[in-house]
Design a protein around this motif. Structure first.
Motif, PDB file in Angstrom:
ATOM      1  N   LYS A  41       1.103  -1.246  -0.367  1.00 26.81           N
ATOM      2  CA  LYS A  41       0.479   0.189  -0.249  1.00 26.81           C
ATOM      3  C   LYS A  41       1.085   1.483   0.300  1.00 26.81           C
ATOM      4  O   LYS A  41       0.143   2.277   0.064  1.00 26.81           O
ATOM      5  CB  LYS A  41      -0.962  -0.078   0.872  1.00 26.81           C
ATOM      6  N   ILE A  42       2.252   0.993  -0.341  1.00 25.37           N
ATOM      7  CA  ILE A  42       2.949   2.389  -0.597  1.00 25.37           C
ATOM      8  C   ILE A  42       2.848   2.868  -1.453  1.00 25.37           C
ATOM      9  O   ILE A  42       3.559   2.150  -2.794  1.00 25.37           O
ATOM     10  CB  ILE A  42       4.500   2.186   0.416  1.00 25.37           C
ATOM     11  N   SER A  43       3.085   3.843  -1.411  1.00 27.91           N
ATOM     12  CA  SER A  43       2.700   4.931  -2.830  1.00 27.91           C
ATOM     13  C   SER A  43       4.483   4.917  -4.046  1.00 27.91           C
ATOM     14  O   SER A  43       5.594   4.937  -2.484  1.00 27.91           O
ATOM     15  CB  SER A  43       2.395   6.313  -3.172  1.00 27.91           C
ATOM     16  N   GLY A  44       4.618   5.194  -5.046  1.00 26.32           N
ATOM     17  CA  GLY A  44       5.763   5.498  -5.167  1.00 26.32           C
ATOM     18  C   GLY A  44       6.363   6.281  -4.980  1.00 26.32           C
ATOM     19  O   GLY A  44       7.542   6.511  -4.399  1.00 26.32           O
ATOM     20  N   PHE A  45       6.270   7.403  -4.635  1.00 28.54           N
ATOM     21  CA  PHE A  45       6.493   8.578  -4.035  1.00 28.54           C
ATOM     22  C   PHE A  45       6.866   8.315  -2.364  1.00 28.54           C
ATOM     23  O   PHE A  45       8.086   8.581  -2.308  1.00 28.54           O
ATOM     24  CB  PHE A  45       5.603  10.169  -3.962  1.00 28.54           C
ATOM     25  N   GLN A  46       6.237   8.127  -1.323  1.00 28.92           N
ATOM     26  CA  GLN A  46       6.432   7.279  -0.222  1.00 28.92           C
ATOM     27  C   GLN A  46       7.707   6.157  -0.867  1.00 28.92           C
ATOM     28  O   GLN A  46       8.662   6.715   0.549  1.00 28.92           O
ATOM     29  CB  GLN A  46       5.513   6.952   0.182  1.00 28.92           C
ATOM     30  N   ASN A  47       7.429   5.021  -1.492  1.00 25.87           N
ATOM     31  CA  ASN A  47       8.567   4.455  -1.379  1.00 25.87           C
ATOM     32  C   ASN A  47       9.521   5.014  -2.065  1.00 25.87           C
ATOM     33  O   ASN A  47      10.903   4.352  -1.382  1.00 25.87           O
ATOM     34  CB  ASN A  47       8.302   3.421  -2.268  1.00 25.87           C
ATOM     35  N   GLY A  48       9.790   6.005  -3.151  1.00 25.75           N
ATOM     36  CA  GLY A  48      11.021   6.316  -3.097  1.00 25.75           C
ATOM     37  C   GLY A  48      11.615   7.438  -2.435  1.00 25.75           C
ATOM     38  O   GLY A  48      12.843   7.570  -1.800  1.00 25.75           O
ATOM     39  N   GLU A  95      10.791  -3.146 -12.186  1.00 24.71           N
ATOM     40  CA  GLU A  95       9.372  -3.591 -12.471  1.00 24.71           C
ATOM     41  C   GLU A  95       9.388  -4.649 -12.380  1.00 24.71           C
ATOM     42  O   GLU A  95       8.531  -5.505 -12.304  1.00 24.71           O
ATOM     43  CB  GLU A  95       9.407  -2.613 -13.471  1.00 24.71           C
ATOM     44  N   LYS A  96      10.465  -5.784 -13.293  1.00 24.07           N
ATOM     45  CA  LYS A  96      10.744  -6.709 -13.313  1.00 24.07           C
ATOM     46  C   LYS A  96      10.617  -8.035 -11.736  1.00 24.07           C
ATOM     47  O   LYS A  96       9.817  -8.566 -11.726  1.00 24.07           O
ATOM     48  CB  LYS A  96      12.196  -7.612 -13.875  1.00 24.07           C
ATOM     49  N   LEU A  97      11.232  -7.005 -10.986  1.00 20.93           N
ATOM     50  CA  LEU A  97      11.417  -7.776  -9.548  1.00 20.93           C
ATOM     51  C   LEU A  97       9.815  -7.846  -9.368  1.00 20.93           C
ATOM     52  O   LEU A  97       8.963  -8.375  -8.809  1.00 20.93           O
ATOM     53  CB  LEU A  97      11.937  -6.532  -8.755  1.00 20.93           C
ATOM     54  N   LYS A  98       8.654  -6.039  -9.520  1.00 16.56           N
ATOM     55  CA  LYS A  98       8.076  -6.196  -8.972  1.00 16.56           C
ATOM     56  C   LYS A  98       6.870  -7.032  -9.581  1.00 16.56           C
ATOM     57  O   LYS A  98       5.931  -7.681  -8.724  1.00 16.56           O
ATOM     58  CB  LYS A  98       7.360  -5.190  -8.599  1.00 16.56           C
ATOM     59  N   ASN A  99       6.759  -7.215 -10.813  1.00 18.91           N
ATOM     60  CA  ASN A  99       5.887  -8.292 -11.850  1.00 18.91           C
ATOM     61  C   ASN A  99       6.297  -9.799 -11.219  1.00 18.91           C
ATOM     62  O   ASN A  99       5.205 -10.261 -11.535  1.00 18.91           O
ATOM     63  CB  ASN A  99       6.404  -7.922 -12.791  1.00 18.91           C
ATOM     64  N   ALA A 263       3.561  -1.959 -11.171  1.00 16.68           N
ATOM     65  CA  ALA A 263       5.235  -2.092 -12.198  1.00 16.68           C
ATOM     66  C   ALA A 263       4.658  -0.004 -12.749  1.00 16.68           C
ATOM     67  O   ALA A 263       6.171  -0.188 -12.173  1.00 16.68           O
ATOM     68  CB  ALA A 263       4.964  -2.318 -13.283  1.00 16.68           C
ATOM     69  N   LYS A 264       4.338   0.439 -12.726  1.00  9.44           N
ATOM     70  CA  LYS A 264       3.994   1.524 -12.646  1.00  9.44           C
ATOM     71  C   LYS A 264       4.523   2.279 -11.177  1.00  9.44           C
ATOM     72  O   LYS A 264       5.364   3.398 -11.730  1.00  9.44           O
ATOM     73  CB  LYS A 264       3.134   2.056 -12.287  1.00  9.44           C
ATOM     74  N   SER A 265       3.847   2.138 -10.112  1.00  6.64           N
ATOM     75  CA  SER A 265       4.766   2.969  -8.663  1.00  6.64           C
ATOM     76  C   SER A 265       6.247   2.246  -8.781  1.00  6.64           C
ATOM     77  O   SER A 265       7.192   2.716  -8.037  1.00  6.64           O
ATOM     78  CB  SER A 265       3.427   2.281  -7.588  1.00  6.64           C
ATOM     79  N   ALA A 266       6.267   1.180  -9.265  1.00  9.10           N
ATOM     80  CA  ALA A 266       7.737   0.624  -8.692  1.00  9.10           C
ATOM     81  C   ALA A 266       8.735   1.548 -10.102  1.00  9.10           C
ATOM     82  O   ALA A 266       9.741   1.777  -8.597  1.00  9.10           O
ATOM     83  CB  ALA A 266       8.230  -0.598  -9.290  1.00  9.10           C
ATOM     84  N   ARG A 267       8.036   1.602 -10.760  1.00 10.66           N
ATOM     85  CA  ARG A 267       8.744   3.085 -11.945  1.00 10.66           C
ATOM     86  C   ARG A 267       8.968   4.222 -11.323  1.00 10.66           C
ATOM     87  O   ARG A 267       9.978   4.743 -10.513  1.00 10.66           O
ATOM     88  CB  ARG A 267       8.640   2.947 -12.311  1.00 10.66           C
ATOM     89  N   LEU A 268       7.445   4.939 -10.359  1.00  5.67           N
ATOM     90  CA  LEU A 268       7.698   5.913  -9.978  1.00  5.67           C
ATOM     91  C   LEU A 268       8.905   5.914  -8.258  1.00  5.67           C
ATOM     92  O   LEU A 268       9.878   7.118  -8.506  1.00  5.67           O
ATOM     93  CB  LEU A 268       6.454   6.084  -9.901  1.00  5.67           C
ATOM     94  N   SER A 269       8.796   4.935  -7.809  1.00  2.70           N
ATOM     95  CA  SER A 269       9.738   4.877  -6.700  1.00  2.70           C
ATOM     96  C   SER A 269      11.062   4.813  -7.068  1.00  2.70           C
ATOM     97  O   SER A 269      12.214   5.483  -6.638  1.00  2.70           O
ATOM     98  CB  SER A 269       9.505   3.194  -6.512  1.00  2.70           C
ATOM     99  N   ALA A 270      11.547   4.032  -8.296  1.00  2.00           N
ATOM    100  CA  ALA A 270      13.042   4.753  -8.392  1.00  2.00           C
ATOM    101  C   ALA A 270      13.423   5.860  -9.071  1.00  2.00           C
ATOM    102  O   ALA A 270      14.634   6.350  -8.882  1.00  2.00           O
ATOM    103  CB  ALA A 270      13.747   2.893  -9.745  1.00  2.00           C
ATOM    104  N   PHE A 271      12.335   6.365  -9.866  1.00  2.00           N
ATOM    105  CA  PHE A 271      12.565   7.991 -10.331  1.00  2.00           C
ATOM    106  C   PHE A 271      12.651   8.547  -9.220  1.00  2.00           C
ATOM    107  O   PHE A 271      13.635   9.532  -8.698  1.00  2.00           O
ATOM    108  CB  PHE A 271      11.382   8.273 -10.932  1.00  2.00           C
TER     109      PHE A 271
END
Lengths: 514, 87
Positions: A41-48, A95-99, A263-271
């Motif tokens: 439930k963590i968002s991409g921004f929070q995870n970043g 994203e592969k990791l997340k998927n 995967a979308k939020s995984a990318r956002l986290s890394a960005f």
């Protein structure tokens, strides 16, 4: 002292808030989804922010600004190395990791293979990486807190150890993530204010700051040139490989990508992580040069031999006092304390998950166990890892532990990364290839570090190292890939079992998600 | 590469090419920096114009900023456009 008062108040506030979060998180930490992955439930921004919190240790804040203070440009080489792993993680891994995975990176490396063998390898390399990293952090924490707050070394270690055990065993990933987010915010805020105060004195011109630093530093213009730190090309390349691939193989970092929903939020986290970490390293550069200008000639911070009081790692701390006074010093000290606490919590959770899930469920019990028992083992493991870290932290007091972070990165780069990378990219990888090849990578790395200058000469006091380079990654990573390749090719018995369809299915899932 | 039976063939191909291209840019940039330090440090030690700023410092700081920029482009491209191809 006013600074101590401010620092204590901020620190107690931090502890109070994080313990409150842990209390609420503990009510949810009775399912695997919540305990390992914060319920996704963590968002991409929070995870970043949380990733940045995991990655920006006190060592990188105080260590890199101290390195810039000491040798200018060379400090920049390190910070760039620590950063460029991040775009690579985004492009190739996130994203592969997340998927593909659920809770630990071994979920991904075992998709096509025999669970027990690969999980055994992953949990061993995770535990070694985590322990070395932990010891380095603990020893750093003890001496830092000793200097900042005038507390006895052992006492400081116990505080850090006990708090981290509470966060991880009761609050799991939810509490650990929020501890990281708060700490990352505090650290970025503190470093921003410090850099702002420095740049303000130079009418916000970086060139003016550099001009002043060149005048103040005893090496003059040499601080803006490549220096002695990375002396030969082989070391430079080897260090680069360790930093890039090691970052992409750190278990506590990889684990973070399972806490977001898709995967979308995984990318956002890394960005977001790349942005925060990159921005932070730009700040440490300014802080280091600010320290050169303000501290080099000031007898309040420099002793008679021209060395910074405390150690070079104190550059950022002294600078906060020189430029912001007692209150700001207190704030930065509290932030440094919070930083240490958050990083060790993330490491402990990664270690506990490796024991509770990979080792207990898959290696020892052949997947025949229930959720309650698995979580109990994970939580007990976090307590045990915490206690081991406390005792080792005390045992290594005053020792040079800098090589331990290097060793952790080297093992992550030569064991975790090759196995992870090949398992999702190379069709012909086999169970035995990954297991024996990965083991070889692990052993080779440890041997090369022990036989190299950092341990063989600096600790064992031999005259000459048997292996001449300080950073083994160039050799250990290549040999590890080679070993995995050879063992996979030799694995003739299992060749027929290699299932083309299985690999294609996995690739599709890696790109398209569940 | 084995052919995918999936109708998302095109998506996977585009995705793979883009991640490899972006990785290559970062690795190329970083290792040119590292190799310059190792083999040709004098170039990095040169001053830009009359200030103290050297090519090394400018190159180094640009790598950090450009890395952030690349991750932004990749994330925007993937999340806004390439994901649309997926069905």
């Amino acid at each position: 002292m006013e600074s101590n008062f401010v620092a204590s108040i901020i620190f107690f506030l931090f502890v109070f808030v994080t313990l409150a979060i842990t209390y609420f998180a503990s009510k949810k930490s009775n399912t695997k989804e919540n305990y390992y992955a914060a319920g996704e439930k963590i968002s991409g921004f929070q995870n970043g922010l949380a990733i940045a919190g995991d990655y920006m240790s006190a060592a990188s804040f105080l260590g890199i600004s101290g390195l810039v203070f000491l040798s200018g440009f060379d400090g920049l080489i390190y910070s760039i190395g620590f950063l460029v792993g991040w775009p690579i993680i985004l492009f190739l891994v996130a994203e592969k990791l997340k998927n593909l995975g659920k809770f630990t990176f071994a979920d991904v490396t075992t998709i096509r293979f025999k669970q027990s063998k690969i999980r055994a390898l992953s949990s061993i390399s995770t535990l070694i990486t985590v322990l070395f990293y932990l010891i380095a952090q603990m020893v750093g924490a003890g001496s830092l807190i000793q200097i900042l707050f005038d507390l006895p070394y052992d006492f400081a270690i116990w505080i850090v150890g006990i708090l981290m055990i509470i966060y991880v065993s009761f609050g799991g990933m939810i509490a650990t993530t929020w501890v990281q987010i708060i700490k990352a915010f505090l650290l970025i805020f503190g470093a921003t204010v410090l850099s702002f105060l420095v740049l303000k004195e130079f009418s916000f011109s970086l060139t003016n700051l550099l001009d002043a630093a060149v005048k103040a530093h005893k090496s003059g213009i040499d601080i803006l040139k490549p220096g002695k730190l990375v002396a030969d090309p082989i070391s430079a390349i080897s260090l680069g490989i360790a930093l890039i691939l090691g970052t992409a193989g750190l278990p506590h970092i990889l684990m973070r990508f399972f806490t977001v929903p898709d995967a979308k939020s995984a990318r956002l986290s890394a960005f977001y992580a790349t942005s925060f970490i990159g921005y932070f390293y730009l700040l440490t550069f300014i802080i280091g040069f600010g320290a050169i200008v303000y501290l080099s000639t000031n007898s309040n911070y420099i002793n008679a031999d021209g060395i910074l009081i405390g150690s070079n790692n104190m550059a950022a701390i002294h600078l906060s006092h020189a430029i912001g006074g007692d209150i700001f010093l207190g704030f930065i000290s509290a932030v440094a304390f919070a930083t240490i606490l958050a990083v060790v919590a993330g490491l402990t959770l990664a270690g506990a998950s490796a024991v509770g899930r990979d080792l207990y469920v898959y290696v020892l019990n052949n997947e025949k166990t229930d959720e309650k028992r698995e979580l109990f083992v994970s939580k007990i493991s976090s307590v045990l890892i915490g206690i081991v870290a406390i005792f080792l932290g005390i045992a290594f007091e005053g020792q040079n532990v800098a090589f331990m972070v290097g060793l952790a990165f080297a093992i992550a780069a030569s064991t975790n990364f090759p196995v992870l990378f090949l398992s999702i990219n190379w069709k012909n990888l086999t169970t035995n290839g990954a297991f024996y090849g990965g083991m070889c990578g692990l052993l080779i790395t440890v041997c090369l570090v022990v036989l190299g200058p950092t341990i063989w000469v600096d600790i064992f006091k031999f005259d000459k190292p048997i292996f001449p380079y300080k950073y083994p990654a160039l050799f250990s990573v290549s040999l590890s890939f080679l070993a995995i390749f050879i063992f996979s090719k030799l694995d003739i018995k299992n060749r027929s079992k290699i299932d083309d369809e299985k690999f294609t299915k996995m690739m599709e899932k890696a790109y398209l998600g569940k | 590469m084995s052919s995918f039976t999936n109708k998302n063939d095109r998506y996977i191909k585009i995705k793979r090419n883009i991640s490899h291209l972006f990785s290559f840019i970062v690795i190329f940039m970083y290792f040119s920096f590292i190799l310059l330090i190792g083999f040709y440090p004098k170039l990095l030690a040169k001053k830009i114009a009359t200030s103290s700023m050297t090519y090394g410092v400018a190159f180094g700081l640009s790598i950090i900023i450009f890395s952030i920029f690349l991750t932004l482009i990749y994330t925007l491209l993937s999340n806004k456009y390439i994901d649309e191809i997926k069905k």
